[in-house]
Design a protein around this motif. Structure first.
Motif, PDB file in Angstrom:
ATOM      1  N   MET A   1      -0.870   2.958  11.408  1.00  0.00           N
ATOM      2  CA  MET A   1      -1.708   4.020  10.847  1.00  0.00           C
ATOM      3  C   MET A   1      -2.941   4.206  11.697  1.00  0.00           C
ATOM      4  O   MET A   1      -3.376   5.317  11.964  1.00  0.00           O
ATOM      5  CB  MET A   1      -2.158   3.635   9.430  1.00  0.00           C
ATOM      6  N   GLY A   2      -3.483   3.081  12.117  1.00  0.00           N
ATOM      7  CA  GLY A   2      -4.698   3.147  12.916  1.00  0.00           C
ATOM      8  C   GLY A   2      -4.486   3.945  14.175  1.00  0.00           C
ATOM      9  O   GLY A   2      -5.273   4.823  14.505  1.00  0.00           O
TER      10      GLY A   2
ATOM     11  N   SER B   1     -18.122   6.209  11.900  1.00  0.00           N
ATOM     12  CA  SER B   1     -16.691   5.886  11.907  1.00  0.00           C
ATOM     13  C   SER B   1     -16.451   4.431  12.308  1.00  0.00           C
ATOM     14  O   SER B   1     -15.352   3.916  12.154  1.00  0.00           O
ATOM     15  CB  SER B   1     -15.929   6.815  12.854  1.00  0.00           C
ATOM     16  N   ASN B   2     -17.457   3.754  12.819  1.00  0.00           N
ATOM     17  CA  ASN B   2     -17.303   2.348  13.188  1.00  0.00           C
ATOM     18  C   ASN B   2     -18.483   1.541  12.628  1.00  0.00           C
ATOM     19  O   ASN B   2     -19.572   1.528  13.204  1.00  0.00           O
ATOM     20  CB  ASN B   2     -17.221   2.209  14.713  1.00  0.00           C
TER      21      ASN B   2
ATOM     22  N   ILE C   1      -2.686   7.298   0.396  1.00  0.00           N
ATOM     23  CA  ILE C   1      -3.830   7.254   1.311  1.00  0.00           C
ATOM     24  C   ILE C   1      -4.050   8.611   1.968  1.00  0.00           C
ATOM     25  O   ILE C   1      -5.164   9.122   2.033  1.00  0.00           O
ATOM     26  CB  ILE C   1      -3.608   6.160   2.382  1.00  0.00           C
TER      27      ILE C   1
ATOM     28  N   PHE D   1      -4.083   7.639  13.413  1.00  0.00           N
ATOM     29  CA  PHE D   1      -5.315   8.327  13.077  1.00  0.00           C
ATOM     30  C   PHE D   1      -6.286   8.360  14.245  1.00  0.00           C
ATOM     31  O   PHE D   1      -7.099   9.259  14.364  1.00  0.00           O
ATOM     32  CB  PHE D   1      -5.973   7.681  11.853  1.00  0.00           C
TER      33      PHE D   1
ATOM     34  N   ALA E   1     -14.983  -3.266  25.197  1.00  0.00           N
ATOM     35  CA  ALA E   1     -14.124  -3.706  24.098  1.00  0.00           C
ATOM     36  C   ALA E   1     -13.482  -2.523  23.387  1.00  0.00           C
ATOM     37  O   ALA E   1     -12.386  -2.640  22.841  1.00  0.00           O
ATOM     38  CB  ALA E   1     -14.937  -4.537  23.098  1.00  0.00           C
ATOM     39  N   LEU E   2     -14.158  -1.374  23.419  1.00  0.00           N
ATOM     40  CA  LEU E   2     -13.602  -0.167  22.795  1.00  0.00           C
ATOM     41  C   LEU E   2     -12.767   0.630  23.790  1.00  0.00           C
ATOM     42  O   LEU E   2     -12.449   1.788  23.546  1.00  0.00           O
ATOM     43  CB  LEU E   2     -14.743   0.708  22.241  1.00  0.00           C
ATOM     44  N   LYS E   3     -12.421   0.010  24.905  1.00  0.00           N
ATOM     45  CA  LYS E   3     -11.587   0.631  25.940  1.00  0.00           C
ATOM     46  C   LYS E   3     -12.285   1.801  26.620  1.00  0.00           C
ATOM     47  O   LYS E   3     -11.631   2.728  27.094  1.00  0.00           O
ATOM     48  CB  LYS E   3     -10.231   1.109  25.356  1.00  0.00           C
TER      49      LYS E   3
ATOM     50  N   PRO F   1      -0.804  -0.942   8.693  1.00  0.00           N
ATOM     51  CA  PRO F   1      -2.201  -0.573   8.932  1.00  0.00           C
ATOM     52  C   PRO F   1      -2.492  -0.306  10.410  1.00  0.00           C
ATOM     53  O   PRO F   1      -3.203   0.623  10.743  1.00  0.00           O
ATOM     54  CB  PRO F   1      -2.985  -1.804   8.438  1.00  0.00           C
ATOM     55  N   LEU F   2      -1.895  -1.119  11.272  1.00  0.00           N
ATOM     56  CA  LEU F   2      -2.149  -0.948  12.695  1.00  0.00           C
ATOM     57  C   LEU F   2      -1.547   0.359  13.195  1.00  0.00           C
ATOM     58  O   LEU F   2      -2.162   1.114  13.929  1.00  0.00           O
ATOM     59  CB  LEU F   2      -1.547  -2.127  13.466  1.00  0.00           C
TER      60      LEU F   2
ATOM     61  N   MET G   1       0.832  -1.198   0.000  1.00  0.00           N
ATOM     62  CA  MET G   1       0.000   0.000   0.000  1.00  0.00           C
ATOM     63  C   MET G   1       0.867   1.248   0.000  1.00  0.00           C
ATOM     64  O   MET G   1       1.981   1.252   0.503  1.00  0.00           O
ATOM     65  CB  MET G   1      -0.898   0.000   1.228  1.00  0.00           C
TER      66      MET G   1
ATOM     67  N   TYR H   1      -7.920  11.723  15.057  1.00  0.00           N
ATOM     68  CA  TYR H   1      -9.377  11.808  15.041  1.00  0.00           C
ATOM     69  C   TYR H   1      -9.953  11.322  16.361  1.00  0.00           C
ATOM     70  O   TYR H   1     -11.025  10.737  16.407  1.00  0.00           O
ATOM     71  CB  TYR H   1      -9.950  10.967  13.888  1.00  0.00           C
TER      72      TYR H   1
END
Lengths: 244, 267
Positions: B47-48, B171-172, B6, B51, B118-120, B44-45, B1, B55
């Motif tokens: 980047m996650g 966003s999710n 991106i 971001f 689970a989303l902390k 990707p992680l 990628m 955000y």
């Protein structure tokens, strides 16, 4: 075969333009985000998908299109099917249904026609043509046949909108369409429950057997939904360009 | 990628992307070495997390919505649990229905708590409820009519509340889908409780319906909409204005929902 398009072609346009943002933000987040809850949620979000074989993609037939327009056309196709069905019920099933049942059918017919015409107007010149339906397997003189078909369509409509919500773009018009889909799906769920109630002669059933252990209704993706609706739609539908 | 491709793509959607990234822990200045240092598979992680910081607000937004939903589900779940446990409340043939509803609402509470964790995030504490609303519904757990009127108000509010938050969950995708799935269950409940009470399963205009106490009108204000996204529904479909309003449920803002819920929360 019934042609579903109404004679008055009243395309208001307006909404159907200016879509297709250069990139779907959500697609990016799905890739980069690695959301912590995804694993936990996916276990539940994918339930109930297993009992319907997906419809294999077809390249011919009516092309729903891509992006938000494709999803709107997908919804438009389903609303065409529902509206056509209830139009037939109201026209043909008076002898099979009680007056209370027929009152429900007349209301639902009006709602589905409202949904169908909304999508047609919103899509403007991007709207797919009227689909041809196949109701040859439905006995409109038989209460059980009518109610069972209504139940199938309403439960499927709920699952379809639930599954399609995430396919809209995440900003601008996509948000408008998501909200619109939300305004419609709860009405479909109200219909679905009312039909389940009628099926049980007001035993206050609402489709609880479709709700999973987390208290979630079904969510189905377009390939599954169109496979389930397929026997009632004569027109071939090409959904291969829809967002995934 | 191609990481820069991106970022450029994001810029088309969000013109402030560079500013967001650089203003948070000067991500951009370290960008040159970023790709070299991080193995491709881990990008990707990484980047996650980058971001997520840039955000951060939108992640908080999802948790805020989930906790808001949890508050409502606490309200409903507790209402049915207490009602079904009340020895003086005779629900007759409808008891099975309310037991099913209660089961769903309790499942929603658990599901939302699990998802928030689970989303902390941290699930909000369960408030202490007063379903008599300070005495306005004093016989809520002995008079089935009162109990069912409150049930209708809660279910119709739940439908509007989830609908109003859908846009804050985009966003999710997983959370958005689950919220829609809960939303539909609330609508199924609403339809049946309305039918039990002798009403249609759907809302006509902004009518709260026969037998609904005046304080519940806030649940229905704003439902009498015949224009949808600029389309005049009666004009394009030829259905009656009443049917046009029934065909679309309207969202309710968080503030409006909390104003309703607060009536039943002990200070």
């Amino acid at each position: 075969m019934t042609k579903l398009t109404t004679p008055e072609e009243n395309n208001q346009g307006g909404l159907g333009k200016a879509l297709q943002s250069p990139m779907q933000r959500r697609a990016f987040f799905r890739y980069a985000g690695g959301t912590a809850a995804a694993a936990a949620l996916l276990l539940t979000a994918c339930n109930d998908d297993d009992d319907i074989d997906p419809m294999p993609p077809t390249m011919d037939g009516v092309d729903l299109g891509s992006g938000d327009i494709g999803i709107l056309n997908y919804a438009y196709a389903l609303e065409q099917l529902e509206a056509a069905f209830y139009t037939e019920v109201v026209a043909k099933s008076a002898g099979a249904l009680s007056s209370d049942e027929m009152k429900v059918m007349m209301d639902i017919k009006a709602h589905e026609v409202a949904h169908r015409e909304f999508f047609k107007a919103a899509l403007g010149d991007k709207a797919i043509s009227g689909l041809e339906v196949d109701f040859s397997k439905i006995n409109f003189s038989d209460k059980n046949s009518v109610l069972t078909t209504a139940m199938t369509f309403e439960d499927l409509g709920v699952a379809a909108y639930n599954g399609a919500g995430k396919l809209f773009t995440d900003s601008g018009n996509g948000l408008t369409y998501l909200l619109l889909a939300g305004k419609i799906v709860s009405v479909e769920a109200r219909h679905a429950a009312a039909i389940h109630d009628l099926m049980g002669n007001n035993a206050r059933k609402f489709g609880e057997e479709l709700i999973d252990m987390n208290g979630l209704d079904r969510a189905l993706m377009p390939d599954k939904v169109l496979a389930a609706a397929g026997p009632y739609i004569k027109t071939k539908i090409n959904y291969s360009n829809l967002p995934k | 990628m191609n990481i820069f491709k991106i970022i450029q793509d994001i810029e088309k959607v969000d013109g402030d992307v560079y500013e967001r990234l650089s203003s948070r822990r000067s991500a951009m200045s370290s960008f040159g070495s970023f790709g070299k240092k991080v193995a491709v598979a881990a990008v990707p992680l990484a980047m996650g997390s980058m971001f997520k910081k840039a955000y951060g607000q939108s992640t908080g937004g999802v948790l805020d919505v989930l906790n808001f939903a949890l508050t409502l589900e606490y309200l409903e779940s507790e209402f049915y649990s207490q009602g079904l446990a009340a020895s003086g409340l005779n629900l007759g043939d409808n008891k099975n229905f309310f037991m099913e509803v209660s089961k769903n609402e309790t499942a929603h509470v658990k599901f939302l708590e699990d998802t928030i964790k689970a989303l902390k995030g941290t699930p909000v504490a369960k408030p202490t409820f007063d379903f008599s609303a300070g005495g306005a519904f004093a016989d809520w757990n002995s008079n089935p009519q009162t109990f069912m009127a409150i049930s209708q108000a809660f279910e119709d509010t739940g439908v509007r509340a989830y609908k109003g938050q859908a846009g804050n969950l985009v966003s999710n995708s997983d959370v958005l889908t689950a919220a829609l799935q809960i939303h539909a269950v609330e609508a199924r409940h609403a339809s049946i409780i309305r039918r039990i009470r002798g009403l249609n399963g759907w809302i006509t205009g902004d009518e709260r319906g026969a037998g609904m106490p005046a304080p519940t009108q806030a649940v229905y204000d704003g439902e009498a909409e015949t224009m949808q996204a600029g389309v005049d529904i009666t004009a394009v479909s030829k259905v009656s204005a009443a049917n046009a309003t029934e065909a679309f449920d309207e969202p309710l803002s968080k503030d409006a929902v909390l104003a309703i819920a607060t009536l039943f929360i002990k200070a």
